[in-house]
Scaffold this motif. Structure first.
Motif, PDB file in Angstrom:
ATOM      1  N   ARG A 154       0.711  -1.936   0.141  1.00 38.84           N
ATOM      2  CA  ARG A 154      -0.476  -0.259  -0.333  1.00 38.84           C
ATOM      3  C   ARG A 154       1.066   1.541  -0.552  1.00 38.84           C
ATOM      4  N   SER A 195       5.436   7.725   1.882  1.00 38.17           N
ATOM      5  CA  SER A 195       3.572   7.482   1.853  1.00 38.17           C
ATOM      6  C   SER A 195       2.772   8.055   3.442  1.00 38.17           C
ATOM      7  N   GLU A 196       2.205   7.504   3.249  1.00 37.92           N
ATOM      8  CA  GLU A 196       1.892   7.326   5.720  1.00 37.92           C
ATOM      9  C   GLU A 196       2.305   7.109   6.452  1.00 37.92           C
ATOM     10  N   GLU A 203       2.351   7.189  -6.785  1.00 37.77           N
ATOM     11  CA  GLU A 203       1.573   8.009  -6.876  1.00 37.77           C
ATOM     12  C   GLU A 203       2.069   9.466  -7.008  1.00 37.77           C
ATOM     13  N   ARG A 204       2.607   9.293  -5.497  1.00 41.54           N
ATOM     14  CA  ARG A 204       2.617  10.975  -5.369  1.00 41.54           C
ATOM     15  C   ARG A 204       3.450  11.589  -5.899  1.00 41.54           C
ATOM     16  N   LEU A 246      -1.331   2.377   7.428  1.00 41.32           N
ATOM     17  CA  LEU A 246      -1.572   2.085   6.471  1.00 41.32           C
ATOM     18  C   LEU A 246      -2.352   0.416   6.718  1.00 41.32           C
ATOM     19  N   GLN A 290       1.478   4.410  -2.866  1.00 40.51           N
ATOM     20  CA  GLN A 290       1.116   5.786  -2.483  1.00 40.51           C
ATOM     21  C   GLN A 290       2.298   6.657  -3.167  1.00 40.51           C
TER      22      GLN A 290
END
Length: 243
Positions: free
Chosen positions: A14, A227-228, A21-22, A233, A18
């Protein structure tokens, strides 16, 4: 074209989605993964599937991490390792219970194709852990140190920042390459959650296996995306956290 380097993933698919995408990753980018794709969060097999697919569509280099080698030994040779279980391996073993034999075979093939290091045209070295030979990676007597060594990073942390590169005491290893990019030792050990530079060494392991985020960084501009934090997540999992 950008050259992007990615830190230790440890089963956190996950988070990998992220950062892709970021950072707005495209097929024009060159991606260098520093290893430790597995062990920690519950999606180690899916991370490997993702990388296998990405090899078809993108320009990627996959470096060998110590956890990846431990997984290969378990998958191919049924080599159990109690210490491995305690450091993320148990989650990986559980995750592989639902993976069919053909997929396991494909994963072994992927793990066997991993690179010990990558040296680019700008004399930048990408390696999971480090090396010990004073003449560089091509002269290393113990190849396992490429994915187990911690002395390179420890030396960088201990180095007097005022010492000049031509000083007698300056570590010769650091002068061989323009920059060295590593993972393996989380920067959380020095209280950080972002990529850290010491001398010409960049540590991109931002503790995704534990409480930190996963990081992708542009090696030319040093811009990075994260990411977070992984526990947010995977809220019902511990990753490699003991508690």
């Amino acid at each position: 074209m950008r050259t992007l380097v990615i830190g230790d993933i440890h089963g956190g698919l996950r988070a990998l989605h992220q950062i892709m995408e970021r950072a707005k990753v495209t097929t024009k980018d060159k991606l260098i993964f520093l290893g430790d794709y597995v062990d920690g969060w519950s999606q180690s097999p899916q991370v490997i599937d993702y990388l296998i697919e990405m090899k078809i569509t993108h320009d990627i280099i996959c470096i060998r991490g110590n956890h990846d080698e431990l997984l290969r030994e378990w998958l191919k040779d049924s080599k159990d390792n109690e210490q491995w279980y305690q450091h993320g391996g148990e989650a990986t073993v559980l995750a592989y219970q639902t993976v069919d034999g053909e997929t396991k075979k494909r994963h072994i093939e992927f793990l066997e194709t991993l690179e010990n290091y990558f040296l680019d045209e700008h004399n930048r070295l990408f390696i999971h852990a480090g090396f010990t030979n004073m003449n560089g990676v091509n002269y290393e007597y113990f190849p396992k140190l490429f994915y187990w060594d911690r002395t390179l990073w420890e030396t960088a942390l201990a180095l007097d920042q005022n010492i000049k590169t031509d000083h007698l005491f300056y570590p010769k290893r650091f002068t061989l390459y323009k920059e060295i990019y590593i993972g393996h030792t989380p920067v959380s050990r020095i209280g950080e959650t972002i990529p850290i530079q010491k001398a010409n060494i960049w540590n991109i392991d931002t503790s995704a296996a534990f409480n930190g985020p996963l990081t992708i960084m542009d090696v030319d501009t040093k811009e990075f995306w994260q990411s977070e934090p992984l526990p947010t997540l995977y809220t019902n999992e511990k990753g490699r956290n003991k508690i």
